[in-house]
Design an enzyme around this catalytic site. Structure first.
Site, PDB file in Angstrom:
ATOM      1  N   CYS A  57       0.829  -1.214   0.000  1.00  0.00           N
ATOM      2  CA  CYS A  57       0.000   0.000   0.000  1.00  0.00           C
ATOM      3  C   CYS A  57       0.860   1.259   0.000  1.00  0.00           C
ATOM      4  O   CYS A  57       0.839   2.027  -0.936  1.00  0.00           O
ATOM      5  CB  CYS A  57      -0.891   0.035   1.233  1.00  0.00           C
ATOM      6  SG  CYS A  57      -1.903  -1.412   1.411  1.00  0.00           S
TER       7      CYS A  57
ATOM      8  N   GLU B 143       4.213   1.194   1.801  1.00  0.00           N
ATOM      9  CA  GLU B 143       5.421   0.885   2.550  1.00  0.00           C
ATOM     10  C   GLU B 143       6.671   1.038   1.694  1.00  0.00           C
ATOM     11  O   GLU B 143       6.831   0.356   0.693  1.00  0.00           O
ATOM     12  CB  GLU B 143       5.340  -0.559   3.073  1.00  0.00           C
ATOM     13  CG  GLU B 143       4.098  -0.881   3.882  1.00  0.00           C
ATOM     14  CD  GLU B 143       2.980  -1.507   3.052  1.00  0.00           C
ATOM     15  OE1 GLU B 143       2.365  -0.756   2.261  1.00  0.00           O
ATOM     16  OE2 GLU B 143       2.714  -2.689   3.180  1.00  0.00           O
TER      17      GLU B 143
END
Lengths: 321, 800
Positions: free
Chosen positions: B440, B442
């Site tokens: 997402c 990171e």
């Protein structure tokens, strides 16, 4: 001087960050309360009165069953049971209250007990420093975007001392300033703020003075005259035209306004057209006033484009709001 | 303004097919895996995984669909899903037995399944309940863990722990494109030859590793050649035009994977095939495509210079690739589907940013990626734009224009804070500059890090709101009534705000330590049972060390843990401090009783908390400092933790766990009702940001992002009116630039009004293509579970 500044306060009904239509860049707009004009299409009716007013927002009310504190505190007995509405969240029924405009004297006792802020006072006194504390938080955004502070209303020049001091302080701190004005004031007030105002957002609503007077309640000579004198004095002006059906949307009316803009010459940085919308109606309900009878059809896209083109044909830097 | 080109008729037809095909669940993969596991009990794990992959590549159905330019499929039907029973599908056994699976609604990611397949799945239940990854985890459960059950802070339980692989990484695609698996296999073989007959010291383990690498290289090459063969077969009956296409594709497919790619088309196909082989192996868990523009441009540049292709043709190839990514389906449990939703597979791509030597990395493929996303209006793959001081305005504008069309795609990431954050975690400057975004939000190394950003499967998240609840309720979660935490006393016994803070620190440290403990056990189970040689084959460091990625062989190693409910904790602490200790507007007992009653009978107090108490997201330092303090307690504890591969990285992003975690959280002191969603990521509590986007960004920028190396997530929603046209784009750009200059790490936004979302809820058919960013991913709004839809509607429209 500085001790005097602290004592000056302004009556403000809102301070809005990320105001993206009130001048260049990302701006924070300070809305002063009180206006000498009564435009029937006004979309901020809470800006008109010079006094703090009780406002009532039904969607915030949690209902008499869960709260009901306001019913007992009103010295005027202006609050009683009102409509029942369905909760937007869980379809339960909410027993609302209603406030009688006739009985209410805006004392604000109900707002004090309304923790949901469904009843609240519009209009709070701020010192210049209190406003500055809020504005300073947005400085990084002004710097990146070439934005700054806009003082709007209401009519900022109806609170001239406060407006002047606020502008001075903004300039002292290096902020870009804009003043959104009706132009309906003594020229000396405009002259006083000129040195501290980087841009005027200046409404030209109609070139026909008697029509102006009939609809808005004041004639336009002073407004137009002030605009010319400002231009002459070297001000930068963004002309704003609220495009109102059957009031100023004829070719003839547009031509007249365009010609006037040309007279202002290099002072004009932009001519902003603001099409009429009906959002103001619910706000009248909020301040417990009947909205003035003003039934207008919203313009079609074609009509708006036609008006824009008409103004553009004079070589003006026209933009749509 | 940046212009988007029209789609080609071929791509339009393919897109329509994607949007109108209903996913089917297949048991083909499950059958091969089950048979293999039953027959090969004696094989060591790494060889079992390698040989199984070879068998899968040999036996799974291959498809070449009409008009396709990029081929590859994960199931025997178009837009089908496969099963990974070795990672645990107990949820599916349960759902099939109680009828949930067949009765799933579309917003619960329903799949078609045949009666025969259903019966087959139930026939393997007994085997996999005993042999999946979860029972292995249960078998080494530490003695003290059951004491934490019912805390609601961590979600490791006795059964069904860890049904996903440790995933979330970016393999080294560039190696596949520029070297090929033939060369990689040769390298592994050389290691084997050097060792043969002299396997001394610790080399036995390494021998099995290199052996596994040679097998998976063969598997990848074999799969490519099977597609080549099928293209040739299809060519026999195809029209002249298509025949030429198919024969050209066949020639390429015979060449790539084994050898270096020669053209842009080949490179794109090889990226997808490598992606596919990894998906076939390991459950598609955060399989990140990474910096696509960086490793593809050299191929396109050469093609253009040598007149082999045009930009239009290249765009069509890239569009086909995006559609292939989108049609990769994965079936989740119904609970997970409700929380994520929209058939998303999270194959993230990154564009822009800097090169390894610090120059702007934008190239024509960066723009092509935005073209694909904006014109196809697809929610998957997710994209991230890396922003740095030298990001060209044109790329920024194209990205904003794209995000306006396709909710939240791309999201924006700040190089100027992420690169320093990675340097702090031991990255070299070159590798830090070459980071990509995983899953997402990171940040992690490109092809050089086993990042396990998502932590251990589904148990990666940590409920910060419940840590606070336990802190003020003597370690007891009010919903379970179990004493699962430390006995830190009750709110009404606390004499000062300092005591409240102390209790929060104690619970946080206790549960972070338990979370890390369990993750370390899970990493051990994964290393012993589920090595991933197909990822290790390209990952920097593995070939050199002779160790699998799950054994710590990669050049860099980390594991992510993310906390949920930052906004709720900040606002709750603010309410406690303001009402009880500073203003003395109510007693601790009153606030405690109100909360325990789920605010029933205390509505005026609740409204005071909602409206009068300083709330995070309004540039009010009173509460913003509490947000910083509380998140830092978590951040510092996680940063200090270690596993056998390396260190941990804290994150503040929820994917959509804020909904599920909210369900398991009682009423909180911030006025939130029991079971309702928590705040997402580092965003303010829904509707509590009342001073516009600049105030939100000021608040959020107080957090210690530099030490939050696993990423943060800020979700904003703009009303279309406020950001119209070029001027609106500039305003968003200025907003993002300012936020990033204040050390903001990540921002994503939707440009849509709540009215539109309500209308879409009522008339889904008219809003079929409305894509919206949820938290960690984007999805078609109408395919989302209703509670998620409601959560989106409740967020503040930033309109001015």
């Amino acid at each position: 001087m500085s001790t005097l500044n602290k004592e000056i306060t302004g009556l403000i009904y809102d301070i809005q960050g990320f105001s993206v239509h009130d001048g260049p860049g990302i701006r924070t707009t300070v809305f002063l309360k009180g206006c000498p004009l009564r435009c029937p299409w006004c979309h901020s009716p809470e800006s008109q009165s010079f006094k703090p007013q009780i406002c009532w927002m039904d969607i915030r009310c949690v209902g008499v069953d869960k709260c009901g504190l306001c019913l007992n505190v009103c010295p005027q007995q202006a609050i009683s049971l009102g409509d029942i509405r369905e909760s937007l969240l869980d379809n339960t029924k909410i027993q609302l209250i209603k406030v009688s405009r006739e009985l209410c004297n805006d004392c604000g006792k109900c707002a004090e007990v309304c923790s949901a802020q469904a009843l609240f006072i519009s209009g709070t006194e701020y010192t210049v420093e209190q406003v500055m504390q809020r504005l300073r938080k947005d400085i990084p955004f002004f710097e990146t975007s070439g934005g700054g502070v806009t003082i709007s209303g209401g009519e900022p020049l109806s609170q001239p001392a406060f407006t002047l001091e606020l502008l001075k302080q903004c300039k002292k701190e290096g902020l870009h300033t804009a003043v959104d004005t009706t132009g309906f004031s003594d020229f000396k007030l405009l002259q006083a703020i000129l040195a501290y105002t980087d841009l005027f957002l200046y409404d030209i609503k109609n070139m026909d003075s008697s029509l102006h007077n009939n609809v808005i309640g004041v004639p336009n000579e002073k407004i137009l005259g002030n605009a010319l004198r400002l231009a002459e004095a070297g001000a930068k002006i963004q002309v704003r035209i609220p495009l109102i059906p059957l009031f100023n949307d004829s070719d003839q009316a547009l031509d007249a306004v365009a010609k006037f803009c040309l007279k202002l010459g290099d002072a004009v940085t932009q001519v902003q057209v603001l099409p009429y919308h009906a959002y103001g109606v619910t706000k009248y309900q909020r301040i417990l006033y009947q909205a003035p009878v003003f039934e207008a059809q919203v313009h079609s896209e074609e009509k708006i484009n036609h008006c824009l083109d008409r103004l553009k044909s004079y070589g003006l830097p026209v933009v749509l709001h | 303004m940046f212009e988007f080109q029209p789609l080609t008729p071929r791509v339009s037809r393919m897109r329509e097919r994607y949007r109108t095909t209903f996913p089917t669940l297949s048991t083909e993969r499950a059958r091969i895996v089950t048979e293999y596991y039953k027959e090969h009990v004696a094989e060591p794990s790494i060889l079992k995984r390698a040989n199984l992959l070879y068998k899968l590549c040999q036996e799974m159905t291959v498809l070449v669909e009409e008009e396709e330019l990029i081929v590859g499929n994960i199931a025997p039907t178009y837009r089908g899903s496969s099963l990974w029973p070795e990672y645990g599908i107990n949820w599916l056994f349960d759902e099939l037995k109680d009828g949930t699976f067949e009765n799933r609604a579309r917003d619960e990611e329903s799949h078609e399944i045949s009666q025969e397949d259903k019966e087959y799945i139930l026939s393997i239940e007994d085997f996999w309940r005993k042999n999946g990854i979860s029972p292995r985890m249960t078998a080494i459960m530490p003695d003290g863990l059951p004491k934490t059950f019912g805390s609601g802070v961590i979600s490791f339980q006795g059964e069904n722990m860890c049904s996903n692989p440790t995933g979330h990484f970016n393999a080294n695609y560039d190696k596949v494109l520029t070297k090929g698996f033939g060369a990689i296999k040769k390298e592994a073989q050389e290691h084997l030859d050097a060792m043969e007959g002299r396997v001394f010291g610790d080399k036995a383990k390494k021998y099995t590793f290199y052996k596994a690498i040679t097998i998976v290289c063969d598997a990848a090459i074999l799969l490519s050649k099977r597609y080549a063969q099928l293209c040739r077969e299809k060519a026999q009956t195809a029209s002249e035009v298509r025949k030429a296409e198919l024969l050209k594709m066949a020639e390429s497919l015979d060449h790539i994977m084994e050898n270096p790619c020669r053209t842009f088309h080949e490179a794109v196909q090889a990226v997808f095939l490598y992606q596919l082989v990894m998906a076939i192996d390991g459950n598609m868990h955060g399989l990140t495509i990474g910096r696509l523009d960086q490793y593809l441009w050299k191929f396109l540049d050469k093609d253009l210079k040598e007149n082999r292709t045009t930009m239009e043709q290249a765009q069509e190839v890239l569009d086909c690739f995006f559609l292939k990514i989108a049609d990769c389906c994965k079936v989740w449990s119904v609970a997970s589907a409700r929380n994520s939703g929209g058939y998303t597979s999270g194959q993230h791509m990154t564009l822009g940013g800097q090169t390894k030597d610090g120059k702007d990395a934008t190239n024509p493929v960066s723009y092509m990626m935005l073209q694909s996303a904006a014109r196809l209006v697809i929610h998957d793959p997710p994209l991230s734009l890396r922003v740095h001081k030298g990001t060209p305005d044109e790329l920024f504008e194209a990205a904003i224009e794209c995000a306006k069309r396709v909710g939240g795609i791309p999201t924006m990431q700040n190089d100027e804070i992420i690169i320093p954050a990675l340097l702090k975690k031991g990255f070299s400057l070159e590798d830090a500059r070459n980071y990509c975004i995983i899953g997402c939000v990171e940040p992690a190394g490109t092809g050089c890090e086993w990042s396990a950003c998502g932590g251990s499967g589904k148990e990666s998240y940590w409920n910060m709101a419940n840590a606070l609840m336990l802190a003020i309720n003597n370690g007891i979660n009010p919903l379970t009534g179990v004493q699962a935490g430390l006995p830190t006393g009750y709110l009404y016994e606390m004499k000062s705000f300092e005591e409240v803070k102390e209790a929060f620190v104690k619970q946080t440290n206790y549960f972070v330590d338990w979370h890390i403990t369990m993750t370390n056990f899970y990493e051990l189970v994964a290393a012993e049972n589920m090595p991933i040689p197909i990822a290790s084959a390209t990952m920097d460091g593995c070939m050199e060390s002779g160790l699998d990625v799950t054994w710590g062989g990669a050049k860099y190693n980390s594991t992510g843990v993310s906390a949920i409910g930052c906004g709720n904790v900040a606002d709750s602490l603010s309410a406690i401090k303001y009402l009880i200790f500073d203003k003395k507007e109510c007693t601790a007992r009153e606030l405690y009783d109100a909360m325990m009653a789920n605010w029933e009978g205390y509505e005026p107090l609740r409204q005071k908390i909602l409206n009068e108490v300083p709330r995070y997201g309004n540039a009010d330092s009173y509460v913003d400092e509490l947000a910083r303090w509380a998140t830092s307690v978590f951040i510092d504890r996680v940063n200090a933790a270690t596993g056998f591969r390396g260190s941990y990285r804290p994150g503040l992003y929820p994917v959509s766990a804020h909904i599920a975690f909210g369900k398991a959280t009682a009423a909180t002191p911030d006025g939130r009702l029991a079971h309702t969603p928590l705040a997402d990521g580092i965003s303010p509590v829904q509707s509590m940001d009342k001073n516009g986007p600049t105030a939100v960004l000021r608040s959020v920028s107080v957090l210690d992002t530099l030490n939050c190396g696993n990423g943060t997530l800020l979700n904003m929603k703009f009303h279309p009116k406020s950001v119209e046209g070029v001027e609106g784009n500039n305003k968003i750009k200025d907003l993002v630039k300012t936020f990033f200059s204040m050390d903001g790490m990540h921002i994503q936004f939707n440009v849509v009004s709540s009215d539109t979302l309500r209308a879409a809820q009522k008339n889904p058919e008219e809003y079929r293509d409305l894509v919206i960013r949820i938290a960690g991913f984007s999805a078609y709004f109408i395919e989302l579970y209703k509670e998620l839809q409601d959560d989106l509607i409740r967020r503040t429209d930033q309109v001015f």
